[in-house]
Design an enzyme around this catalytic site. Structure first.
Site, PDB file in Angstrom:
ATOM      1  N   LYS A   1       0.816  -1.226   0.000  1.00 33.27           N
ATOM      2  CA  LYS A   1       0.000   0.000   0.000  1.00 33.27           C
ATOM      3  C   LYS A   1       0.845   1.269   0.000  1.00 33.27           C
ATOM      4  CE  LYS A   1      -3.173  -2.992   0.032  1.00 33.27           C
ATOM      5  NZ  LYS A   1      -3.705  -3.436  -1.246  1.00 33.27           N
TER       6      LYS A   1
ATOM      7  N   GLU B   1      -2.591   7.904   7.751  1.00 28.71           N
ATOM      8  CA  GLU B   1      -3.486   8.639   6.861  1.00 28.71           C
ATOM      9  C   GLU B   1      -4.458   9.461   7.691  1.00 28.71           C
ATOM     10  OE1 GLU B   1      -4.204   5.768   2.953  1.00 28.71           O
ATOM     11  OE2 GLU B   1      -5.853   6.176   4.304  1.00 28.71           O
TER      12      GLU B   1
ATOM     13  N   HIS C   1     -16.024  -4.927   6.869  1.00 29.37           N
ATOM     14  CA  HIS C   1     -15.237  -4.966   5.632  1.00 29.37           C
ATOM     15  C   HIS C   1     -15.692  -6.062   4.672  1.00 29.37           C
ATOM     16  CE1 HIS C   1     -12.941  -1.989   7.631  1.00 29.37           C
ATOM     17  NE2 HIS C   1     -12.549  -2.817   8.567  1.00 29.37           N
TER      18      HIS C   1
ATOM     19  N   ARG D   1      -7.874  -7.941  -9.695  1.00 36.05           N
ATOM     20  CA  ARG D   1      -8.606  -9.174 -10.018  1.00 36.05           C
ATOM     21  C   ARG D   1     -10.022  -8.829 -10.475  1.00 36.05           C
ATOM     22  NH1 ARG D   1      -9.234  -8.452  -4.330  1.00 36.05           N
ATOM     23  NH2 ARG D   1     -11.434  -7.992  -3.970  1.00 36.05           N
TER      24      ARG D   1
HETATM   25  C1  MV4 Z   1     -10.074   4.511   5.738  1.00 32.06           C
HETATM   26  C2  MV4 Z   1     -11.260   5.029   6.322  1.00 32.06           C
HETATM   27  C3  MV4 Z   1     -11.267   6.338   6.692  1.00 32.06           C
HETATM   28  N1  MV4 Z   1     -10.171   7.101   6.521  1.00 32.06           N
HETATM   29  N2  MV4 Z   1      -9.015   5.316   5.602  1.00 32.06           N
HETATM   30  C4  MV4 Z   1     -11.463  -0.026   5.415  1.00 32.06           C
HETATM   31  C5  MV4 Z   1     -11.005  -1.083   4.495  1.00 32.06           C
HETATM   32  C6  MV4 Z   1      -9.720  -0.636   3.961  1.00 32.06           C
HETATM   33  N3  MV4 Z   1      -9.623  -0.948   2.588  1.00 32.06           N
HETATM   34  C7  MV4 Z   1      -9.683   0.840   4.216  1.00 32.06           C
HETATM   35  N4  MV4 Z   1     -10.791   1.142   5.057  1.00 32.06           N
HETATM   36  C8  MV4 Z   1     -11.005   2.413   5.489  1.00 32.06           C
HETATM   37  N5  MV4 Z   1      -9.963   3.261   5.339  1.00 32.06           N
HETATM   38  C9  MV4 Z   1      -9.073   6.572   5.980  1.00 32.06           C
HETATM   39  N6  MV4 Z   1      -7.998   7.344   5.831  1.00 32.06           N
HETATM   40  C10 MV4 Z   1     -12.347   4.172   6.454  1.00 32.06           C
HETATM   41  C11 MV4 Z   1     -12.214   2.852   6.047  1.00 32.06           C
HETATM   42  C12 MV4 Z   1     -13.372   2.043   6.226  1.00 32.06           C
HETATM   43  C13 MV4 Z   1     -14.091   1.560   5.125  1.00 32.06           C
HETATM   44  C14 MV4 Z   1     -13.704   1.796   3.821  1.00 32.06           C
HETATM   45  C15 MV4 Z   1     -14.417   1.302   2.759  1.00 32.06           C
HETATM   46  C16 MV4 Z   1     -15.559   0.554   2.980  1.00 32.06           C
HETATM   47  C17 MV4 Z   1     -15.957   0.302   4.251  1.00 32.06           C
HETATM   48  C18 MV4 Z   1     -15.233   0.793   5.348  1.00 32.06           C
HETATM   49  C19 MV4 Z   1     -15.654   0.528   6.645  1.00 32.06           C
HETATM   50  C20 MV4 Z   1     -14.945   1.000   7.708  1.00 32.06           C
HETATM   51  C21 MV4 Z   1     -13.792   1.756   7.503  1.00 32.06           C
END
Ligand code: MV4
Length: 505
Positions: free
Chosen positions: A116, A200, A235, A292
């Site tokens: 990442k 972040e 998630h 994918r």
């Molecule tokens: C985040 C975020 C808020 N701010 N990053 C969750 C899965 C991973 N791929 C990244 N995720 C998140 N990153 C920042 N800087 C909130 C989430 C997140 C989230 C993102 C997408 C779909 C569902 C989620 C559920 C909780 C938190």
């Protein structure tokens, strides 16, 4: 020319891939574990190879066994589906070395996006917006404290080798920062063997909006618009739709261009997905790339008319993209519900077991991508997803009504499923108004879990009861004219439904 494809997967996605192969006149090879001897993907394929015990790390994840099955069958290409080996750079590279076409991106694209921190760096260089944060891994904890202060709390600590929510920590107060970094580090080290973490800015109420892209081996790349995936739990995506209720034509154009730029930055080949976090002011940030085909790809197929698996195969064969960006337009609205063998009333615990009976929905605008059948026992070794139910209609409102109709038609007996829960989401005000973000399920959990309003089921019970009453009443009338002789005076309740009891009207 690809003549025979081995599908290194199981379940609905193995069948989905083979369906496109069959339409293209390509022979199919299935692989299966002990638990999958009676799985439908094995019966669907032209030939099938046994690759080991039920646990996936002894079968579907063993590269040598997959390669051997490909050699034994004479397959010239391998499609990995999603999960398992689909985002494994070593596997992509191994296929290449063995002279087998990997239907997916080259190893360098998988590993660049898999890390990442490298992915963020690459996106920054390509001019794609990323979430404000550190460019490099955190080396010094004092430095980290300064960085966090500069970004402004709350922040997220994320594992570079993570993704999909693994190895993440939310920090709201400065005093928790160092513990969070140490926690994320040790979690990342034991889960991925890599303790690099980065910081972040925390996006408070984001939408998860992702863009489907296709890129060929000749430098051509297009996007196929967005999918809104904010309805998720822990998630795990539950419902996806396209278009996103948040989208505007201008935003789509901008995000689409950035999605294509992201793919180009890693010399991407094949089908891929660029995930963005989008806030309520429609600012968006690159989050990660999935290298994918995704579970939710059908909704994109329904609104664009593009068969994504066929495109993957054509790209892997070395053909030039026949699609042009101007030619890709969304028509109508599509929603996907993931049907799981799980119990929403018991913390969504998996509920594997035998399907005692099943009636699947169909009719206008309905598609089911599944793999189970009556009598099939869902193994406990793999993902408990039973099928994907996809509804298409001209408008979002009609697509929701169509989904509700299909969920009501869907009958699965013998195990617990998420069907009733999904019906509640379809009736939820925030959902029907399109005003939801990634917190939707958590924020609405009480009303989504509440003892079933059960209207639909009660209606059906009532229909069955009134049907019986009508039948019985008419039966009695016909008996008044012509008294019973054949059933020796047994109860009419027992008589009902028996073949010899056909009444005269
Ligand atoms: C985040 C975020 C808020 N701010 N990053 C969750 C899965 C991973 N791929 C990244 N995720 C998140 N990153 C920042 N800087 C909130 C989430 C997140 C989230 C993102 C997408 C779909 C569902 C989620 C559920 C909780 C938190």
């Amino acid at each position: 020319m690809i003549k025979k494809i081995l599908v290194a997967n199981r379940g609905e996605i193995a069948i989905r891939v083979m369906r496109s192969c069959r339409e293209m006149g390509i022979a199919t090879v299935a692989v299966f574990s002990e638990a999958d001897r009676s799985s439908l993907h094995v019966r669907y394929a032209d030939e099938a190879y046994f690759i080991g015990p039920s646990p996936s790390n002894e079968s579907y994840l063993v590269i040598d066994r997959i390669i051997k099955a490909a050699k034994d069958s004479g397959a010239d290409a391998i499609h990995p589906g999603y999960g398992f080996l689909s985002e494994n750079a070593v596997f992509s590279d191994r296929c290449k070395k063995e002279g087998i076409i990997f239907i997916g991106p080259p190893a360098h694209a998988i590993s660049t996006m898999g890390d990442k921190i490298t992915a963020r760096e690459t996106m920054i260089a390509a001019g794609v917006p990323v979430v404000p944060g550190t460019k490099e891994a955190i080396s010094d904890e004092q430095e980290a404290a300064k960085t966090a202060a500069k970004i402004g709390l709350p922040v997220m600590i994320k594992a570079s080798a993570g993704g999909g929510g693994k190895g993440m920590r939310l920090v709201k107060e400065e005093k928790n920062l160092l513990d969070a970094i140490r926690g994320a580090r040790s979690e990342a080290l034991s889960a991925f063997g890599d303790d690099s973490v980065y910081i972040e800015k925390y996006i408070e109420s984001p939408h998860h909006i992702e863009f489907q892209i296709l890129a060929d081996k000749h430098g051509n790349a297009v996007h196929l618009c967005e999918r809104e995936c904010s309805v998720q739990r822990r998630h795990q995506k539950v419902i996806e739709e396209t278009p996103s209720p948040l989208m505007t034509p201008e935003l789509r154009e901008k995000m689409g261009q950035d999605a294509v730029a992201a793919a180009r930055a890693v010399n991407y080949e094949g089908a891929g997905t660029i995930e963005f976090l989008t806030d309520n002011d429609r600012n968006y940030y690159f989050l990660e790339m999935n290298t994918r085909l995704q579970v939710e790809h059908p909704i994109t197929e329904e609104v664009t008319g593009v068969d994504l698996v066929k495109q993957q195969i054509l790209i892997a064969s070395g053909e030039k993209l026949s699609l042009r960006q101007e030619g890709i337009v969304q028509s109508g609205h599509a929603i996907e519900c993931r049907i799981y063998a799980e119990d929403p009333d018991n913390q969504f615990m998996p509920s594997p077991g035998r399907i005692r009976y099943m009636t699947e929905p169909s009719g206008p605008g309905i598609r089911t991508d599944g793999y189970v059948y009556e009598g099939y026992e869902i193994p406990l070794y793999y993902d408990p997803m039973i099928s994907k139910l996809i509804a298409w209609a001209e408008t979002r409102r009609d697509a929701i009504e169509r989904m509700k109709r299909a969920l009501r038609e869907y009958k699965i007996g013998g195990l617990k499923t998420s069907i009733n829960f999904l019906e509640k989401v379809m009736n939820n005000k925030a959902f029907t108004e399109g005003k939801y973000d990634t917190h939707f399920i958590d924020e609405n959990i009480d009303s989504l879990m509440a003892a079933r309003d059960g209207q639909t089921n009660q209606d059906e019970d009532l229909a069955i009861i009134t049907a019986f009453m009508d039948y019985h009443e008419k039966l009695q009338k016909s008996q008044a004219l012509q008294p019973y002789q054949s059933n020796g005076g047994s109860s009419p309740w027992k008589h009902f439904g028996r073949k010899q009891g056909v009444m005269r009207m």
